[in-house]
Design a protein around this motif. Structure first.
Motif: not given
Length: 411
Positions: A233-255
């Protein structure tokens, strides 16, 4: 009353004394102090807005601590009140918004001056350099001292560096929430090192230390999470600087390593449409949950098995402190002030920001080894109790407030 001018405070004088190693850690050199007995203070916090973010929640904590300790704090919002304005009012603060539109608006200095005349603060505490550029001159014209806190690094562009150098002249004391940010301000000659204070963020840690198993069970049920699911999990503003897109891609590899993993992202912001599109495009709709803005994020930390922060830039993020206070292990990108904050292998794990495999590997390591995750979380919780409590943060600021006010001289 007028503030005593800072000695040699021009940007040009910073070249010799402004090396990052010289950043002050205890007090700013602003002249010869005049004794000031303890008394209730009235402080105005000046911000862009009270939208939901770490800076804004830190301001709420300062407002709350002021009330608890017998002082008064109000909020002056340059652009709009924001989602947290009502929470500030519930804490006893007046909230005034100047409704500034985008772009350079010099006349907003006059409006800020009128607002300060109405609020009548003993001191103005500005947050972020753009706010200081407007509110600093307004306060100076009224003889009100200014303490500034910088929450991020914004000086990579020439125009921002110029703005910072001009605006910083109006701050009697210039604070940064991390050594990394302080060194950046000094290196770009925004402020001399002798005038910079490092005041780390703090949080009301007791709020995060209580676990309600019933609440956790309710959240799992609401998100339709299977009993065996391991939650990143993560908590924070959905903003480009937070790079939640990379989190999603990294999570995909975690699976590939932890098929039972699920990802929960708490927060709202401009990146939401792009993140929704990415989740759909990667076929992760049932595995990634965008929970939106939450009034009580502390409830969500208890849902997580591991907390993750994938930002491209950070100073001293509240979310890491909140995760620690909740007893959660932290995985974070090796950027900004995070290596300064997180002791790798003791309070969390760090990975190179562009290394998605490294992100997945760190997450898998902790999900596969709950004992290590618990130990990291416990060490983080202990550190928050020692160093990052909101009351301690406020005490550090109140001493600086009183120091700055004591350097005023009557005409």
């Amino acid at each position: 009353m007028k503030p005593v001018p800072l000695p040699e405070s021009s940007p040009s004088s910073a070249s010799n004394s402004s090396h990052p190693d010289n950043v002050a850690s205890n007090s700013a050199e602003i002249g010869v102090p005049r004794p000031l007995g303890p008394r209730p203070l009235r402080v105005t916090h000046a911000v862009l807005s009270l939208d939901a973010g770490g800076l804004e929640r830190m301001v709420l904590d300062l407002i709350d601590q002021a009330r608890v300790q017998g002082h008064r704090a109000d909020a002056l919002c340059l652009e709009r009140p924001g989602l947290l304005a009502d929470q500030a009012r519930k804490r006893g603060a007046r909230v005034i918004s100047l409704d500034k539109r985008l772009g350079v608006r010099p006349w907003m200095i006059r409006q800020a001056r009128r607002a300060l005349k109405d609020l009548k603060p003993d001191l103005v505490h500005t947050h972020q350099i753009g706010v200081l550029a407007y509110v600093g001159p307004a306060a100076w014209s009224l003889g009100i001292p200014v303490l500034h806190t910088e929450h991020g690094k914004h000086y990579h562009r020439r125009g921002t560096r110029w703005l910072g150098r001009v605006a910083a002249r109006f701050a009697g004391i210039f604070c940064a929430v991390s050594q990394d940010i302080a060194e950046a301000a000094v290196a770009h000659r925004v402020v001399p090192a002798r005038n910079v204070q490092v005041v780390p963020n703090g949080i009301p840690r007791q709020v995060y230390e209580t676990v309600d198993p019933g609440e956790v069970a309710t959240l799992r049920r609401d998100l339709d999470l299977p009993p065996e699911a391991r939650i990143v999990g993560t908590v924070g503003r959905l903003d480009p600087v937070k790079r939640q897109d990379r989190l999603i891609l990294g999570f995909e590899r975690l699976l590939d390593r932890v098929p039972s993993a699920r990802l929960v992202i708490v927060g709202e912001g401009p990146s939401r449409p792009d993140l929704e599109h990415l989740i759909a495009a990667r076929g992760l709709g049932s595995l990634v949950h965008l929970a939106g803005y939450q009034n009580h994020p502390e409830r969500w930390y208890n849902l997580f098995d591991v907390f993750v922060l994938t930002s491209a830039s950070e100073g001293h993020p509240l979310s890491v402190l909140e995760a620690w206070a909740s007893g959660k292990a932290v995985v974070a990108s090796r950027v900004g002030g995070l290596p300064e904050l997180i002791e790798e292998g003791r309070t969390g794990l760090l990975y190179d920001a562009d290394d998605l495999d490294g992100l997945a590997r760190c997450l898998a390591e902790l999900l596969d080894d709950p004992e290590t995750a618990d130990a990291l979380g416990a060490a983080g919780r202990a550190r928050v109790a020692r160093e990052f409590d909101a009351a301690g943060m406020f005490t550090r600021y109140i001493r600086l407030y009183q120091k700055l006010i004591s350097h005023l001289v009557c005409p």
